[in-house]
Design an enzyme around this catalytic site. Sequence first.
Site, mmCIF file in Angstrom:
data_model
loop_
_atom_site.group_PDB
_atom_site.id
_atom_site.type_symbol
_atom_site.label_atom_id
_atom_site.label_comp_id
_atom_site.label_asym_id
_atom_site.label_seq_id
_atom_site.Cartn_x
_atom_site.Cartn_y
_atom_site.Cartn_z
ATOM 1 N N ASP A 58 0.831 -1.199 0.000
ATOM 2 C CA ASP A 58 0.000 0.000 0.000
ATOM 3 C C ASP A 58 0.871 1.257 0.000
ATOM 4 O O ASP A 58 1.476 1.609 1.011
ATOM 5 C CB ASP A 58 -0.901 -0.006 1.250
ATOM 6 C CG ASP A 58 -1.839 1.189 1.270
ATOM 7 O OD1 ASP A 58 -2.834 1.160 0.519
ATOM 8 O OD2 ASP A 58 -1.583 2.161 2.006
ATOM 9 N N TYR A 63 3.246 9.821 0.163
ATOM 10 C CA TYR A 63 4.283 9.262 1.021
ATOM 11 C C TYR A 63 5.686 9.567 0.471
ATOM 12 O O TYR A 63 6.678 9.311 1.143
ATOM 13 C CB TYR A 63 4.119 7.741 1.190
ATOM 14 C CG TYR A 63 2.773 7.300 1.729
ATOM 15 C CD1 TYR A 63 1.957 8.178 2.433
ATOM 16 C CD2 TYR A 63 2.318 6.003 1.544
ATOM 17 C CE1 TYR A 63 0.718 7.779 2.913
ATOM 18 C CE2 TYR A 63 1.087 5.591 2.033
ATOM 19 C CZ TYR A 63 0.282 6.484 2.700
ATOM 20 O OH TYR A 63 -0.937 6.078 3.175
ATOM 21 N N HIS A 121 -7.031 9.702 -2.317
ATOM 22 C CA HIS A 121 -6.556 9.578 -0.938
ATOM 23 C C HIS A 121 -7.558 10.097 0.097
ATOM 24 O O HIS A 121 -7.606 9.608 1.219
ATOM 25 C CB HIS A 121 -5.214 10.320 -0.797
ATOM 26 C CG HIS A 121 -4.337 9.795 0.292
ATOM 27 N ND1 HIS A 121 -2.985 9.597 0.132
ATOM 28 C CD2 HIS A 121 -4.580 9.413 1.561
ATOM 29 C CE1 HIS A 121 -2.462 9.133 1.259
ATOM 30 N NE2 HIS A 121 -3.408 9.011 2.135
ATOM 31 N N SER A 154 -10.513 6.599 -0.479
ATOM 32 C CA SER A 154 -10.012 6.455 0.882
ATOM 33 C C SER A 154 -10.536 7.616 1.714
ATOM 34 O O SER A 154 -10.592 8.759 1.219
ATOM 35 C CB SER A 154 -8.476 6.455 0.865
ATOM 36 O OG SER A 154 -7.965 6.377 2.177
ATOM 37 N N ARG A 210 -1.111 3.012 19.837
ATOM 38 C CA ARG A 210 -1.158 4.419 20.234
ATOM 39 C C ARG A 210 -2.371 4.822 21.053
ATOM 40 O O ARG A 210 -2.339 5.841 21.721
ATOM 41 C CB ARG A 210 -0.964 5.344 19.029
ATOM 42 C CG ARG A 210 -2.010 5.263 17.969
ATOM 43 C CD ARG A 210 -1.559 6.049 16.752
ATOM 44 N NE ARG A 210 -0.826 5.153 15.880
ATOM 45 C CZ ARG A 210 -1.195 4.864 14.638
ATOM 46 N NH1 ARG A 210 -2.232 5.456 14.115
ATOM 47 N NH2 ARG A 210 -0.505 4.028 13.910
ATOM 48 N N THR A 248 -1.136 -3.057 7.667
ATOM 49 C CA THR A 248 -0.277 -2.728 8.779
ATOM 50 C C THR A 248 1.122 -2.442 8.263
ATOM 51 O O THR A 248 1.368 -2.480 7.060
ATOM 52 C CB THR A 248 -0.274 -3.873 9.820
ATOM 53 O OG1 THR A 248 0.405 -3.431 10.995
ATOM 54 C CG2 THR A 248 0.386 -5.143 9.289
ATOM 55 N N THR A 249 2.018 -2.135 9.171
ATOM 56 C CA THR A 249 3.398 -1.914 8.752
ATOM 57 C C THR A 249 4.324 -2.078 9.939
ATOM 58 O O THR A 249 3.888 -2.010 11.097
ATOM 59 C CB THR A 249 3.571 -0.514 8.112
ATOM 60 O OG1 THR A 249 4.812 -0.480 7.425
ATOM 61 C CG2 THR A 249 3.534 0.603 9.140
ATOM 62 N N SER A 251 8.934 -1.676 10.670
ATOM 63 C CA SER A 251 10.287 -1.738 10.123
ATOM 64 C C SER A 251 10.999 -2.979 10.676
ATOM 65 O O SER A 251 12.125 -3.269 10.311
ATOM 66 C CB SER A 251 11.062 -0.482 10.506
ATOM 67 O OG SER A 251 10.991 -0.310 11.909
ATOM 68 N N LYS A 252 10.317 -3.692 11.563
ATOM 69 C CA LYS A 252 10.953 -4.859 12.199
ATOM 70 C C LYS A 252 10.496 -6.153 11.533
ATOM 71 O O LYS A 252 9.304 -6.482 11.546
ATOM 72 C CB LYS A 252 10.574 -4.895 13.686
ATOM 73 C CG LYS A 252 11.065 -3.690 14.478
ATOM 74 C CD LYS A 252 10.870 -3.930 15.969
ATOM 75 C CE LYS A 252 11.492 -2.827 16.792
ATOM 76 N NZ LYS A 252 10.738 -1.564 16.736
ATOM 77 N N ARG A 255 8.372 -8.469 13.732
ATOM 78 C CA ARG A 255 6.952 -8.113 13.886
ATOM 79 C C ARG A 255 6.153 -8.514 12.653
ATOM 80 O O ARG A 255 5.069 -9.071 12.755
ATOM 81 C CB ARG A 255 6.805 -6.611 14.112
ATOM 82 C CG ARG A 255 6.804 -6.262 15.563
ATOM 83 C CD ARG A 255 6.229 -4.886 15.832
ATOM 84 N NE ARG A 255 6.515 -4.552 17.213
ATOM 85 C CZ ARG A 255 6.831 -3.357 17.659
ATOM 86 N NH1 ARG A 255 6.882 -2.337 16.833
ATOM 87 N NH2 ARG A 255 7.083 -3.160 18.932
#
Length: 298
Positions: A58, A63, A121, A154, A210, A248-249, A251-252, A255
Amino acid sequence: MANLNITIPALKLNDGASIPMLGYGVGTAWGKKEEGKVDQAIIDGVKTAIKLGYYHLDGAESYKNETELGRAIKESGVDRSKLFVTTKVWEPTGQTGDIERALKESLKKLQLDYVDLYLIHSPFWAKSEQDLQNGWAEMEALQKAGLVKTIGVSNYRPQDLDAVLKTAKVKPAVNQIEFHPYLQRLELLEYHKKHGIATTAYGPLTAVTRAAPGPVDDVIAGLEKKYAVSAGEISLRWCIDQDIVPITTSSKEQRLSDYLRALTFKLNPAEIKQINEAGQQKHFRGFWGKKFEPDSRL
Ligand SMILES: NC(=O)C1=CN([C@@H]2O[C@H](COP(=O)(O)OP(=O)(O)OC[C@H]3O[C@@H](n4cnc5c(N)ncnc54)[C@H](O)[C@@H]3O)[C@@H](O)[C@H]2O)C=CC1
Ligand SMILES: O=CCc1c[nH]c2ccccc12
């Protein structure tokens, strides 16, 4: 790291295309301020996701990392036809040709000759119903020209979809919205169901990241224990079991790999209801807050 070797199942869209039920977002975690320098970490992150089996990617014009997404796709070595690539047009001006120009620029950066899903968007650029309708007519033309397989929107609310559907020849196949236990969008989901519009969910982990702590914590903790997975995986599964595609996202790599466990179990209707009821005791919106006023729950 366990390699689950999972093929992500797909959801059928109203135009006959199929969208993988779990997406990898190239958005918020690494949002770049400027297009400028190519960011190798983004390329590596996308390649890791693809290697793990995330074939639904996505992206978005806003971005500012479509160049990185395109390079990662190329370097992944995965056949283009196996990937499901989304991008989004940022704020068109309402002038005819605007969206086509944005798409062609995106395709160039992505090094692709089509995207699987092209989204507007948000509705917030439009000054009138007619702007929304003209924008949608442009999307229809791009689909007809073969530059995009599927078209959608969106952050559209019921009133925005109403305006589009008044003149649409092709219904939006997808509305990508913020969705999690603290933002359940019941009216909008009903609207989607009535019109055959699929829901994709950004911010699916919000309640356990969050917006935590909160009233769903105990319910989710019980389910983590029962299914031997993490709160994130329960959150993703809660979407999937309602036919909603979470994006989802991370950087690990660990995960991202763990999240695939969301595809290895199923919540029962009573468990979904427990999360829904607990979630309705709190309201939280992580994105686009002011734009959704006065009714942030829409
Ligand atoms: N159409 C739109 O307006 C929007 C679209 N998106 C898309 O959706 C994608 C996913 O959105 P997100 O809100 O990032 O999704 P998300 O709710 O899945 O959150 C992912 C974030 O949570 C963090 N996280 C995961 N586990 C955690 C933990 N245990 N503790 C603390 N943090 C943890 C990750 O590092 C990552 O930054 C974006 O990359 C983008 O592609 C996102 C926002 C708006
Ligand atoms: O799509 C999510 C919200 C958003 C809109 N524009 C940008 C730019 C960079 C990161 C996130 C976003």
